[in-house]
Design a protein around this motif. Structure first.
Motif, PDB file in Angstrom:
ATOM      1  N   LEU A 221       0.826  -1.212   0.000  1.00 42.17           N
ATOM      2  CA  LEU A 221       0.000   0.000   0.000  1.00 42.17           C
ATOM      3  C   LEU A 221       0.861   1.262   0.000  1.00 42.17           C
ATOM      4  O   LEU A 221       0.400   2.335  -0.377  1.00 42.17           O
ATOM      5  CB  LEU A 221      -0.944   0.010   1.210  1.00 42.17           C
ATOM      6  CG  LEU A 221      -2.037  -1.072   1.246  1.00 42.17           C
ATOM      7  CD1 LEU A 221      -2.906  -0.912   2.486  1.00 42.17           C
ATOM      8  CD2 LEU A 221      -2.900  -1.014  -0.012  1.00 42.17           C
TER       9      LEU A 221
ATOM     10  N   PRO B  35      -8.405  11.723   2.247  1.00 41.42           N
ATOM     11  CA  PRO B  35      -8.906  11.506   3.608  1.00 41.42           C
ATOM     12  C   PRO B  35      -9.210  10.026   3.861  1.00 41.42           C
ATOM     13  O   PRO B  35      -9.482   9.293   2.922  1.00 41.42           O
ATOM     14  CB  PRO B  35     -10.206  12.318   3.640  1.00 41.42           C
ATOM     15  CG  PRO B  35     -10.660  12.360   2.216  1.00 41.42           C
ATOM     16  CD  PRO B  35      -9.434  12.286   1.357  1.00 41.42           C
ATOM     17  N   PRO B  36      -9.157   9.570   5.119  1.00 45.44           N
ATOM     18  CA  PRO B  36      -9.474   8.169   5.411  1.00 45.44           C
ATOM     19  C   PRO B  36     -10.980   7.896   5.367  1.00 45.44           C
ATOM     20  O   PRO B  36     -11.780   8.782   5.630  1.00 45.44           O
ATOM     21  CB  PRO B  36      -8.946   7.967   6.833  1.00 45.44           C
ATOM     22  CG  PRO B  36      -8.880   9.329   7.433  1.00 45.44           C
ATOM     23  CD  PRO B  36      -8.724  10.310   6.319  1.00 45.44           C
ATOM     24  N   THR B  37     -11.353   6.670   5.022  1.00 45.65           N
ATOM     25  CA  THR B  37     -12.749   6.227   5.064  1.00 45.65           C
ATOM     26  C   THR B  37     -12.892   5.212   6.193  1.00 45.65           C
ATOM     27  O   THR B  37     -12.250   4.173   6.180  1.00 45.65           O
ATOM     28  CB  THR B  37     -13.146   5.536   3.738  1.00 45.65           C
ATOM     29  OG1 THR B  37     -13.160   6.511   2.698  1.00 45.65           O
ATOM     30  CG2 THR B  37     -14.536   4.897   3.839  1.00 45.65           C
TER      31      THR B  37
ATOM     32  N   PRO C 134      -4.679  -6.063  -0.060  1.00 44.58           N
ATOM     33  CA  PRO C 134      -3.898  -5.541   1.077  1.00 44.58           C
ATOM     34  C   PRO C 134      -4.673  -4.531   1.930  1.00 44.58           C
ATOM     35  O   PRO C 134      -4.475  -4.479   3.151  1.00 44.58           O
ATOM     36  CB  PRO C 134      -2.675  -4.886   0.426  1.00 44.58           C
ATOM     37  CG  PRO C 134      -2.935  -4.861  -1.039  1.00 44.58           C
ATOM     38  CD  PRO C 134      -3.969  -5.904  -1.341  1.00 44.58           C
ATOM     39  N   THR C 135      -5.570  -3.764   1.338  1.00 42.07           N
ATOM     40  CA  THR C 135      -6.371  -2.820   2.130  1.00 42.07           C
ATOM     41  C   THR C 135      -7.334  -3.588   3.034  1.00 42.07           C
ATOM     42  O   THR C 135      -7.413  -3.335   4.242  1.00 42.07           O
ATOM     43  CB  THR C 135      -7.193  -1.884   1.199  1.00 42.07           C
ATOM     44  OG1 THR C 135      -6.274  -1.187   0.345  1.00 42.07           O
ATOM     45  CG2 THR C 135      -8.009  -0.889   1.989  1.00 42.07           C
TER      46      THR C 135
ATOM     47  N   THR D  19      -5.798  -5.339   5.971  1.00 40.08           N
ATOM     48  CA  THR D  19      -5.329  -4.473   7.052  1.00 40.08           C
ATOM     49  C   THR D  19      -6.537  -4.008   7.875  1.00 40.08           C
ATOM     50  O   THR D  19      -6.542  -4.108   9.097  1.00 40.08           O
ATOM     51  CB  THR D  19      -4.599  -3.234   6.485  1.00 40.08           C
ATOM     52  OG1 THR D  19      -3.557  -3.682   5.625  1.00 40.08           O
ATOM     53  CG2 THR D  19      -4.007  -2.408   7.613  1.00 40.08           C
TER      54      THR D  19
ATOM     55  N   TYR E  70      -0.044   1.447   8.960  1.00 42.89           N
ATOM     56  CA  TYR E  70      -0.924   0.363   8.517  1.00 42.89           C
ATOM     57  C   TYR E  70      -2.388   0.795   8.447  1.00 42.89           C
ATOM     58  O   TYR E  70      -2.967   0.923   7.373  1.00 42.89           O
ATOM     59  CB  TYR E  70      -0.779  -0.858   9.429  1.00 42.89           C
ATOM     60  CG  TYR E  70       0.570  -1.532   9.293  1.00 42.89           C
ATOM     61  CD1 TYR E  70       0.868  -2.306   8.165  1.00 42.89           C
ATOM     62  CD2 TYR E  70       1.531  -1.402  10.280  1.00 42.89           C
ATOM     63  CE1 TYR E  70       2.095  -2.925   8.030  1.00 42.89           C
ATOM     64  CE2 TYR E  70       2.773  -2.024  10.156  1.00 42.89           C
ATOM     65  CZ  TYR E  70       3.041  -2.786   9.030  1.00 42.89           C
ATOM     66  OH  TYR E  70       4.246  -3.401   8.896  1.00 42.89           O
TER      67      TYR E  70
ATOM     68  N   LYS F 141      -3.201   4.256   6.782  1.00 41.36           N
ATOM     69  CA  LYS F 141      -2.871   4.140   5.357  1.00 41.36           C
ATOM     70  C   LYS F 141      -3.972   3.374   4.610  1.00 41.36           C
ATOM     71  O   LYS F 141      -4.454   3.800   3.555  1.00 41.36           O
ATOM     72  CB  LYS F 141      -1.530   3.407   5.208  1.00 41.36           C
ATOM     73  CG  LYS F 141      -1.058   3.235   3.784  1.00 41.36           C
ATOM     74  CD  LYS F 141      -0.453   4.521   3.261  1.00 41.36           C
ATOM     75  CE  LYS F 141      -0.173   4.455   1.781  1.00 41.36           C
ATOM     76  NZ  LYS F 141       0.404   5.726   1.306  1.00 41.36           N
TER      77      LYS F 141
ATOM     78  N   MET G 252      -7.083   2.933   5.443  1.00 39.33           N
ATOM     79  CA  MET G 252      -8.350   3.687   5.385  1.00 39.33           C
ATOM     80  C   MET G 252      -8.319   4.732   4.269  1.00 39.33           C
ATOM     81  O   MET G 252      -9.337   5.057   3.680  1.00 39.33           O
ATOM     82  CB  MET G 252      -8.626   4.365   6.727  1.00 39.33           C
ATOM     83  CG  MET G 252      -9.105   3.405   7.806  1.00 39.33           C
ATOM     84  SD  MET G 252     -10.020   4.274   9.101  1.00 39.33           S
ATOM     85  CE  MET G 252      -8.755   5.339   9.741  1.00 39.33           C
ATOM     86  N   ARG G 253      -7.123   5.267   3.996  1.00 39.08           N
ATOM     87  CA  ARG G 253      -6.993   6.252   2.908  1.00 39.08           C
ATOM     88  C   ARG G 253      -7.105   5.567   1.542  1.00 39.08           C
ATOM     89  O   ARG G 253      -7.744   6.087   0.625  1.00 39.08           O
ATOM     90  CB  ARG G 253      -5.666   7.011   3.029  1.00 39.08           C
ATOM     91  CG  ARG G 253      -5.673   7.999   4.184  1.00 39.08           C
ATOM     92  CD  ARG G 253      -4.279   8.577   4.441  1.00 39.08           C
ATOM     93  NE  ARG G 253      -4.248   9.185   5.760  1.00 39.08           N
ATOM     94  CZ  ARG G 253      -4.565  10.454   6.001  1.00 39.08           C
ATOM     95  NH1 ARG G 253      -4.902  11.252   5.018  1.00 39.08           N
ATOM     96  NH2 ARG G 253      -4.533  10.929   7.228  1.00 39.08           N
ATOM     97  N   VAL G 254      -6.480   4.395   1.412  1.00 32.08           N
ATOM     98  CA  VAL G 254      -6.587   3.683   0.136  1.00 32.08           C
ATOM     99  C   VAL G 254      -8.040   3.230  -0.071  1.00 32.08           C
ATOM    100  O   VAL G 254      -8.540   3.208  -1.199  1.00 32.08           O
ATOM    101  CB  VAL G 254      -5.600   2.485   0.067  1.00 32.08           C
ATOM    102  CG1 VAL G 254      -5.716   1.772  -1.270  1.00 32.08           C
ATOM    103  CG2 VAL G 254      -4.164   2.955   0.292  1.00 32.08           C
ATOM    104  N   ARG G 255      -8.721   2.915   1.033  1.00 31.00           N
ATOM    105  CA  ARG G 255     -10.132   2.555   0.932  1.00 31.00           C
ATOM    106  C   ARG G 255     -10.931   3.677   0.257  1.00 31.00           C
ATOM    107  O   ARG G 255     -11.828   3.422  -0.547  1.00 31.00           O
ATOM    108  CB  ARG G 255     -10.708   2.257   2.329  1.00 31.00           C
ATOM    109  CG  ARG G 255     -12.154   1.802   2.299  1.00 31.00           C
ATOM    110  CD  ARG G 255     -12.679   1.449   3.684  1.00 31.00           C
ATOM    111  NE  ARG G 255     -14.029   0.898   3.578  1.00 31.00           N
ATOM    112  CZ  ARG G 255     -14.767   0.516   4.607  1.00 31.00           C
ATOM    113  NH1 ARG G 255     -14.290   0.600   5.832  1.00 31.00           N
ATOM    114  NH2 ARG G 255     -15.986   0.022   4.434  1.00 31.00           N
ATOM    115  N   THR G 256     -10.614   4.917   0.583  1.00 30.34           N
ATOM    116  CA  THR G 256     -11.273   6.071  -0.048  1.00 30.34           C
ATOM    117  C   THR G 256     -11.088   6.018  -1.567  1.00 30.34           C
ATOM    118  O   THR G 256     -12.035   6.251  -2.324  1.00 30.34           O
ATOM    119  CB  THR G 256     -10.676   7.380   0.513  1.00 30.34           C
ATOM    120  OG1 THR G 256     -10.811   7.368   1.937  1.00 30.34           O
ATOM    121  CG2 THR G 256     -11.369   8.602  -0.076  1.00 30.34           C
ATOM    122  N   LEU G 257      -9.865   5.696  -2.013  1.00 30.19           N
ATOM    123  CA  LEU G 257      -9.576   5.666  -3.451  1.00 30.19           C
ATOM    124  C   LEU G 257     -10.331   4.517  -4.135  1.00 30.19           C
ATOM    125  O   LEU G 257     -10.840   4.671  -5.251  1.00 30.19           O
ATOM    126  CB  LEU G 257      -8.065   5.513  -3.678  1.00 30.19           C
ATOM    127  CG  LEU G 257      -7.207   6.680  -3.182  1.00 30.19           C
ATOM    128  CD1 LEU G 257      -5.720   6.334  -3.252  1.00 30.19           C
ATOM    129  CD2 LEU G 257      -7.498   7.945  -4.001  1.00 30.19           C
TER     130      LEU G 257
END
Lengths: 98, 469
Positions: free
Chosen positions: A41, A50-52, B299-300, B303, B366, B369, B371-376
Motif C-alpha cells: 500500500l 482523507p481516510p474512510t 492488502p487494504t 489491514t 498500517y 494508510k 483507510m486512505r486507500v479505501r477512499t480511493l
C-alpha cells in the motif's frame, strides 16, 4: 522484514493470547509474510486523501432515552460460565500486594 | 421455488410439518457426507411447523409462514446454541434473536450451518466443526465462509439459507455451489444479533436457489432497524415486482483490471468472457471501464478487517460466557489461556495482525494508510457508475478448490477475495449468479452496482438466470 521473537510476544501480550515457543516461531513467519504483503500500500500516494472509516454517510442517530426492552438477570446468567449467588464468578482481581 | 412452496402450503397440498420432515430426512441422508449443518433443530422446527400449519389453516399466512430455512451459525436465535463455529463460543445460548431472523416471520428453522471460525476464511476449513464438502464434488470445498449455507441450498437441504459477507463470504460459496448469493449494500439489512467480525464491512444476506427467491427474501429482511444504527432510512423497493421490468437500455461496465488479475485461471477467464458475449445479445450496452485501484483491495482489506477483528474479538475473554480455560492462576491467565485454547490459528493471526496495525507507532503506517486507500477504491466505483449502471465481473479466480489445497497458505486463501473485496470496501452490493459449469463444477458471475441498487442487480440477475436455466 521478519518480526523478532520479542515483537511477536509483545503483540500477543497486547492481544491477551498465550503462545507456546513453537507458536511464537510459527506466527513470526506468518505475520511477517502478511505484513510484507500489505506494505505494498506504500506505493499509493495518499497524502491528499482523507481516510474512510464508514460508508453509510450517517452521523449520530439519536432517539429518546427510553428503556424499550431489557434482559432479565436470570436470562443473562443463563449463559454465564460460572456463577455464585446471582453473580458472575471470576478469579480475584486484587492480590495482597495491591 | 419459495413461491411454489407458498402455493403448495396455502393450497394444503402439503403441510408445513410434512415439508419440514422431508427436509429433516434429506439432511439425515445427505449431510453426514457434506457437513453443511453444525446443528439441526428438529424438535424446535417441528414445533414451529405445527404453529405455522395453524396459521395457514386460519388463512393468515404471510411470505414465510411454514417455509423451512437454515441460518449460518452466527445468527442469534433465542434459546438456540450459537457458536460461530469457534471453540470459544461452544455452549453459548443467546437470550435474544437477530432482527433479520425476526423478519423471516413464520419461517421454520431447520438448523445452523457451518462457517469458517467467526467467518474468517474462504473454505470453512477453519471451522471448529470441520470442513463442508462441495455437493458437486465432495473432494472439494463448498467455499466460505458461508459454505454450510451454500452447500445446504445446493443440495436441497434447505429451500434457502442466510449468510454473512464481509469480504466475499456469501458470493464466493454461492459461486462454488451453483446457487444465488447476495451481498447487499452495507446497511441494507440489520446486523443486530449477528456475531460481528469487521463492523464497517459486515453485511447480512440470503443464499437462494433462484433470483426470484432472492428478491422475495430481500424484500422482507431489508430496511432500517432501531437496534442497528448503521441502517439508514432508505426505502426498500419491491424487489419482486422489479424482476418483471425490462432491462432494455441498461449500460453494463466490464472493469478491465479484473481480467488482468494474476491468478485468474485461463479457462475461467474464457468462460466469463463467453458469458459476457451471451449477455451482449440482450438489449443492453456493454462498455469497458477502469477501476485503477483494484490491485490494492486485498492488502487494504487484510489491514482494515483484522484491525476491526482485533477489536471485536476482545469481548471473548472467558469471563461472561463461552469457554473458560481450567486450572489457571489469576485473571490475566483466564484471558490469555481462554483465548489461546478457544481461538483457532486464523483467528489468532487476524487478531495479532490487527493488534499490531492499531498499536502505537504502527497505526499511521498500517491502519490509517489502509483507510486512505479505501477512499480511493470507493472513488473508483463512484467514478465508474457515472458511466455505467452496473459492473460485471468474475466471482472467483477458479472453480471450487480441493480440500486442503490452500489451508496452510494464508495469502493464497486471502487472494480468493480478489474480485470480492473491492465492493466490500466500497460498501456496494454484489450479486453472484450461476452461469454454467466449467469441468462439471459451477461458475458464478458477479453483478456489482451502486449503493441501494439491489433491484437492478436482481433484474439483470434474472436475465442471466434465464440464459443459463
Amino acid at each position: 522484514m521478519k518480526l523478532s521473537r520479542e515483537e511477536v510476544l509483545k503483540i500477543a501480550e497486547l492481544a491477551r493470547i498465550q503462545l507456546s515457543d513453537d507458536e511464537v516461531e510459527k506466527f513470526a513467519t506468518e505475520l511477517s509474510t502478511i505484513l510484507d504483503y500489505v506494505e505494498q500500500l506504500n506505493e499509493v500516494d495518499t497524502d491528499a486523501v482523507p481516510p474512510t472509516s464508514q460508508v453509510t454517510g450517517l452521523e449520530n442517530r439519536m432517539r429518546e432515552d427510553e428503556v424499550t426492552y431489557q434482559f432479565s438477570r436470570e436470562d443473562m446468567l443463563e449463559s454465564a460460565i460460572e456463577t455464585a449467588e446471582d453473580h458472575l464468578k471470576v478469579k480475584a482481581v486484587f492480590s495482597d500486594e495491591n | 421455488m419459495l413461491h411454489e412452496l407458498r402455493t403448495q402450503l396455502d393450497n394444503k397440498e402439503v403441510s408445513s410439518v410434512e415439508l419440514t420432515q422431508q427436509y429433516l430426512q434429506r439432511i439425515k441422508e445427505r449431510d453426514e457426507e457434506l457437513n453443511a449443518y453444525v446443528l439441526t433443530t428438529e424438535g424446535y422446527a417441528l414445533e414451529l411447523a405445527k404453529q405455522a400449519d395453524a396459521v395457514i389453516a386460519e388463512g393468515e399466512a404471510t411470505t414465510f409462514t411454514g417455509i423451512p430455512y437454515a441460518l449460518k451459525d452466527v445468527f442469534c436465535v433465542e434459546g438456540i446454541e450459537t457458536t460461530a463455529c469457534s471453540n470459544i463460543l461452544k455452549g453459548y445460548v443467546p437470550p435474544y434473536t437477530a432482527t433479520s431472523v425476526e423478519r423471516i416471520t413464520g419461517g421454520v428453522l431447520l438448523g445452523k450451518t457451518n462457517t469458517d471460525e467467526f467467518t474468517m476464511g474462504a473454505s470453512t476449513e477453519t471451522s471448529a466443526f470441520g470442513v463442508t464438502k462441495n455437493p458437486y464434488d465432495t473432494t472439494r470445498v463448498a467455499g466460505g465462509s458461508s459454505g454450510g449455507s451454500a452447500a445446504a441450498v445446493a443440495a436441497e437441504l434447505a429451500p434457502f439459507a442466510m449468510g454473512t459477507d464481509t469480504g466475499g463470504s456469501i458470493r464466493q460459496p454461492a459461486a462454488f455451489c451453483g446457487v444465488v448469493g447476495l451481498r447487499p449494500t452495507y446497511g441494507r439489512v440489520s446486523r443486530y444479533g449477528v456475531v460481528s467480525m469487521a463492523s464497517s464491512l459486515d453485511t447480512i444476506g440470503p443464499i437462494t436457489a433462484t433470483v426470484h427467491d432472492m428478491a422475495l427474501v430481500m424484500k422482507e429482511i431489508s430496511g432500517q432497524d432501531d437496534y442497528d444504527a448503521t441502517t439508514p432510512d432508505v426505502p426498500v423497493e419491491n424487489y419482486v415486482e422489479k424482476l418483471d421490468q425490462p432491462i432494455d437500455g441498461m449500460t453494463i461496465g466490464i472493469p478491465k483490471e479484473y481480467f488482468e488479475v494474476e491468478g485468474l485461471d485461463v479457462d475461467m477467464r474464457k468462460h466469463i468472457e463467453g458469458v459476457i458475449k451471451e449477455i451482449e445479445k440482450l438489449p443492453v450496452t456493454i462498455k469497458e471501464v477502469s477501476l485503477p485501484h483494484t490491485k490494492y483491495a486485498i492488502p487494504t482489506y487484510y489491514t482494515i478487517a483484522p484491525s476491526e477483528v482485533s477489536s471485536n474479538m476482545s469481548r471473548y475473554d472467558g469471563i461472561k460466557y463461552g469457554f473458560r480455560a481450567h486450572g489457571v492462576e489469576d485473571l490475566m491467565d483466564i484471558y490469555k489461556q481462554s483465548r489461546a485454547q478457544g481461538f483457532g490459528d486464523e483467528v489468532k493471526r487476524r487478531i495479532m495482525i490487527g493488534t499490531h496495525a492499531l498499536s502505537s507507532g504502527y497505526y499511521d503506517a498500517y491502519y490509517d494508510k489502509a483507510m486512505r486507500v479505501r477512499t480511493l477504491i470507493r472513488q473508483d466505483f463512484i467514478d465508474a457508475y457515472k458511466e455505467v449502471d452496473v459492473l460485471l465481473a468474475p466471482v472467483t479466480p477458479t472453480t471450487a478448490f480441493v480440500v486442503g489445497e490452500k489451508a496452510n497458505d494464508p495469502i493464497q486463501m486471502y487472494l480468493e477475495d480478489v474480485f470480492l473485496a473491492p465492493a466490500s470496501l466500497a460498501g456496494v452490493p454484489g450479486l453472484s449468479v450461476p452461469c454454467g459449469k466449467l469441468n462439471d463444477l459451477p461458475v458464478g458471475i458477479q453483478i456489482i452496482g451502486p449503493q441501494w441498487s439491489e433491484g437492478i442487480l436482481l433484474q439483470l440477475g434474472q436475465a442471466i438466470e434465464n440464459i443459463y436455466n
